[in-house]
Design a protein around this motif. Structure first.
Motif, PDB file in Angstrom:
ATOM      1  N   ALA A  24       0.838  -1.202   0.000  1.00  0.00           N
ATOM      2  CA  ALA A  24       0.000   0.000   0.000  1.00  0.00           C
ATOM      3  C   ALA A  24       0.873   1.252   0.000  1.00  0.00           C
ATOM      4  O   ALA A  24       0.572   2.232  -0.693  1.00  0.00           O
ATOM      5  N   MET A  25       1.945   1.231   0.778  1.00  0.00           N
ATOM      6  CA  MET A  25       2.866   2.361   0.819  1.00  0.00           C
ATOM      7  C   MET A  25       3.413   2.655  -0.576  1.00  0.00           C
ATOM      8  O   MET A  25       3.479   3.822  -1.002  1.00  0.00           O
ATOM      9  N   LEU A  26       3.786   1.626  -1.302  1.00  0.00           N
ATOM     10  CA  LEU A  26       4.340   1.822  -2.639  1.00  0.00           C
ATOM     11  C   LEU A  26       3.300   2.405  -3.594  1.00  0.00           C
ATOM     12  O   LEU A  26       3.636   3.217  -4.465  1.00  0.00           O
ATOM     13  N   VAL A  27       2.045   2.002  -3.436  1.00  0.00           N
ATOM     14  CA  VAL A  27       0.987   2.550  -4.288  1.00  0.00           C
ATOM     15  C   VAL A  27       0.784   4.035  -3.986  1.00  0.00           C
ATOM     16  O   VAL A  27       0.712   4.860  -4.903  1.00  0.00           O
ATOM     17  N   PHE A  28       0.693   4.391  -2.715  1.00  0.00           N
ATOM     18  CA  PHE A  28       0.556   5.800  -2.341  1.00  0.00           C
ATOM     19  C   PHE A  28       1.773   6.602  -2.802  1.00  0.00           C
ATOM     20  O   PHE A  28       1.649   7.744  -3.251  1.00  0.00           O
ATOM     21  N   TRP A  29       2.933   6.018  -2.665  1.00  0.00           N
ATOM     22  CA  TRP A  29       4.182   6.673  -3.044  1.00  0.00           C
ATOM     23  C   TRP A  29       4.187   6.986  -4.542  1.00  0.00           C
ATOM     24  O   TRP A  29       4.559   8.081  -4.970  1.00  0.00           O
ATOM     25  N   GLU A  30       3.751   6.036  -5.328  1.00  0.00           N
ATOM     26  CA  GLU A  30       3.793   6.204  -6.784  1.00  0.00           C
ATOM     27  C   GLU A  30       2.647   7.049  -7.318  1.00  0.00           C
ATOM     28  O   GLU A  30       2.842   7.868  -8.236  1.00  0.00           O
ATOM     29  N   HIS A  31       1.463   6.884  -6.744  1.00  0.00           N
ATOM     30  CA  HIS A  31       0.277   7.502  -7.337  1.00  0.00           C
ATOM     31  C   HIS A  31      -0.311   8.658  -6.527  1.00  0.00           C
ATOM     32  O   HIS A  31      -1.226   9.330  -7.003  1.00  0.00           O
ATOM     33  N   GLY A  32       0.206   8.897  -5.313  1.00  0.00           N
ATOM     34  CA  GLY A  32      -0.364   9.928  -4.472  1.00  0.00           C
ATOM     35  C   GLY A  32      -1.639   9.453  -3.800  1.00  0.00           C
ATOM     36  O   GLY A  32      -2.118   8.347  -4.055  1.00  0.00           O
ATOM     37  N   ALA A  55      -8.516  -4.602   8.661  1.00  0.00           N
ATOM     38  CA  ALA A  55      -7.135  -4.596   9.152  1.00  0.00           C
ATOM     39  C   ALA A  55      -6.570  -3.194   9.326  1.00  0.00           C
ATOM     40  O   ALA A  55      -5.791  -2.944  10.254  1.00  0.00           O
ATOM     41  N   PHE A  56      -6.950  -2.260   8.434  1.00  0.00           N
ATOM     42  CA  PHE A  56      -6.292  -0.956   8.419  1.00  0.00           C
ATOM     43  C   PHE A  56      -7.237   0.233   8.586  1.00  0.00           C
ATOM     44  O   PHE A  56      -6.778   1.356   8.744  1.00  0.00           O
ATOM     45  N   GLY A  57      -8.527   0.007   8.538  1.00  0.00           N
ATOM     46  CA  GLY A  57      -9.465   1.116   8.593  1.00  0.00           C
ATOM     47  C   GLY A  57      -9.762   1.640   7.198  1.00  0.00           C
ATOM     48  O   GLY A  57      -9.537   0.949   6.202  1.00  0.00           O
ATOM     49  N   ASN A  58     -10.245   2.866   7.104  1.00  0.00           N
ATOM     50  CA  ASN A  58     -10.564   3.426   5.790  1.00  0.00           C
ATOM     51  C   ASN A  58      -9.296   3.884   5.063  1.00  0.00           C
ATOM     52  O   ASN A  58      -8.179   3.721   5.565  1.00  0.00           O
ATOM     53  N   LYS A  59      -9.472   4.473   3.904  1.00  0.00           N
ATOM     54  CA  LYS A  59      -8.330   4.872   3.079  1.00  0.00           C
ATOM     55  C   LYS A  59      -7.440   5.881   3.797  1.00  0.00           C
ATOM     56  O   LYS A  59      -6.210   5.791   3.736  1.00  0.00           O
ATOM     57  N   GLU A  60      -8.056   6.837   4.470  1.00  0.00           N
ATOM     58  CA  GLU A  60      -7.270   7.833   5.188  1.00  0.00           C
ATOM     59  C   GLU A  60      -6.431   7.195   6.285  1.00  0.00           C
ATOM     60  O   GLU A  60      -5.242   7.531   6.458  1.00  0.00           O
ATOM     61  N   GLN A  61      -7.006   6.252   7.013  1.00  0.00           N
ATOM     62  CA  GLN A  61      -6.266   5.563   8.071  1.00  0.00           C
ATOM     63  C   GLN A  61      -5.149   4.701   7.488  1.00  0.00           C
ATOM     64  O   GLN A  61      -4.059   4.612   8.060  1.00  0.00           O
ATOM     65  N   LEU A  62      -5.434   4.076   6.351  1.00  0.00           N
ATOM     66  CA  LEU A  62      -4.405   3.286   5.676  1.00  0.00           C
ATOM     67  C   LEU A  62      -3.255   4.189   5.240  1.00  0.00           C
ATOM     68  O   LEU A  62      -2.079   3.824   5.372  1.00  0.00           O
ATOM     69  N   LYS A  65      -1.038   4.964   8.169  1.00  0.00           N
ATOM     70  CA  LYS A  65      -0.177   3.829   8.502  1.00  0.00           C
ATOM     71  C   LYS A  65       0.941   3.659   7.469  1.00  0.00           C
ATOM     72  O   LYS A  65       2.083   3.334   7.809  1.00  0.00           O
ATOM     73  N   ALA A  66       0.597   3.908   6.199  1.00  0.00           N
ATOM     74  CA  ALA A  66       1.606   3.808   5.142  1.00  0.00           C
ATOM     75  C   ALA A  66       2.672   4.887   5.306  1.00  0.00           C
ATOM     76  O   ALA A  66       3.867   4.637   5.092  1.00  0.00           O
ATOM     77  N   GLU A  68       3.574   6.249   8.151  1.00  0.00           N
ATOM     78  CA  GLU A  68       4.394   5.819   9.285  1.00  0.00           C
ATOM     79  C   GLU A  68       5.439   4.793   8.824  1.00  0.00           C
ATOM     80  O   GLU A  68       6.605   4.848   9.239  1.00  0.00           O
ATOM     81  N   ARG A  69       5.012   3.877   7.976  1.00  0.00           N
ATOM     82  CA  ARG A  69       5.942   2.870   7.465  1.00  0.00           C
ATOM     83  C   ARG A  69       7.023   3.526   6.604  1.00  0.00           C
ATOM     84  O   ARG A  69       8.196   3.155   6.667  1.00  0.00           O
ATOM     85  N   TYR A  70       6.624   4.512   5.815  1.00  0.00           N
ATOM     86  CA  TYR A  70       7.589   5.241   4.987  1.00  0.00           C
ATOM     87  C   TYR A  70       8.593   5.973   5.869  1.00  0.00           C
ATOM     88  O   TYR A  70       9.799   5.979   5.588  1.00  0.00           O
ATOM     89  N   THR A  71       8.109   6.573   6.949  1.00  0.00           N
ATOM     90  CA  THR A  71       8.975   7.324   7.863  1.00  0.00           C
ATOM     91  C   THR A  71       9.976   6.406   8.538  1.00  0.00           C
ATOM     92  O   THR A  71      11.148   6.762   8.708  1.00  0.00           O
ATOM     93  N   GLU A  72       9.527   5.224   8.917  1.00  0.00           N
ATOM     94  CA  GLU A  72      10.395   4.281   9.619  1.00  0.00           C
ATOM     95  C   GLU A  72      11.270   3.477   8.667  1.00  0.00           C
ATOM     96  O   GLU A  72      12.234   2.842   9.105  1.00  0.00           O
ATOM     97  N   GLY A  73      10.936   3.498   7.376  1.00  0.00           N
ATOM     98  CA  GLY A  73      11.686   2.732   6.385  1.00  0.00           C
ATOM     99  C   GLY A  73      12.491   3.617   5.458  1.00  0.00           C
ATOM    100  O   GLY A  73      13.591   4.077   5.808  1.00  0.00           O
TER     101      GLY A  73
END
Length: 202
Positions: A24-32, A55-62, A65-66, A68-73
């Motif tokens: 999901a992070m990669l999709v947001f990263w590539e497509h906004g 598992a993740f909630g709605n799109k905004e919540q996802l 989380k994405a 946060e993963r980008y920040t930590e990765g």
């Protein structure tokens, strides 16, 4: 593409939430934020919309989380850079990390935190505000590090840690935009080297 497996009852079996969030992070990263449609997200994650919401909630919540993963990765270079012994080393490490992260061939070009919701409609306002806070937090952490450098005598009393932090932050953000436009890593590295000549500049 992985599909979500079903158990005997027809209910989805467990899936790797870490792997799904990475995708999901990669999709947001590539497509906004807006470009990452629900169908695009669930297809990449290999799960149903129902499982994604569970598992993740709605799109905004996802998206939160994405990020946060980008920040930590991919963006964890900032944490490492702030531990460098001198202010100039900090600045150089930030720019180097920004270049490395935004030009890695196996990942989307640019920065998720810069481009994620810069040009988006009203529905993306929460994501836009989240990213503004994310960018401001990075700036404040750099500023505090440079203020400490002044206290320690690493930067002279004539230096301006506020302007230095804004300079480095703006340059790092500009690197992300240039990388997303296809500017190569070698050119960005040469630009960063020129930018740091005569440090501390202000």
């Amino acid at each position: 593409m992985k599909t979500e497996k079903k158990g005997p009852s027809g209910r989805p079996r467990g899936f790797d939430t870490g792997e799904a969030l990475e995708r999901a992070m990669l999709v947001f990263w590539e497509h906004g934020y807006e470009g990452a449609s629900l169908g695009r997200l669930t297809s990449a994650m290999g799960i149903s919309a129902t499982s994604m919401y569970a598992a993740f909630g709605n799109k905004e919540q996802l998206f939160r989380k994405a990020l946060e993963r980008y920040t930590e990765g991919p963006s964890a270079y900032l944490d490492q850079a702030l531990e460098e012994p001198t202010a100039r080393d900090v600045a150089a490490a930030i720019l180097s990390g920004a270049i490395r992260t935004t030009t890695t061939p196996s990942r989307p070009q640019g920065c998720m935190g810069i481009q994620g919701a810069l040009a988006a409609g009203e529905s993306a306002q929460p994501a836009r505000e989240l990213l503004v806070g994310w960018r401001n937090d990075g700036y404040m952490r750099i500023r505090e590090r440079f203020e400490r450098a002044m206290d320690e005598g690493d930067l002279s009393a004539a230096s301006d840690p506020v302007l230095l932090a804004r300079f480095v932050t703006t340059l790092a953000h500009g690197i992300a935009v240039q990388a997303a436009s296809g500017v190569c890593r070698d050119e960005l590295e040469a630009m960063a080297e020129v930018a740091l000549r005569g440090w501390p500049l202000v």
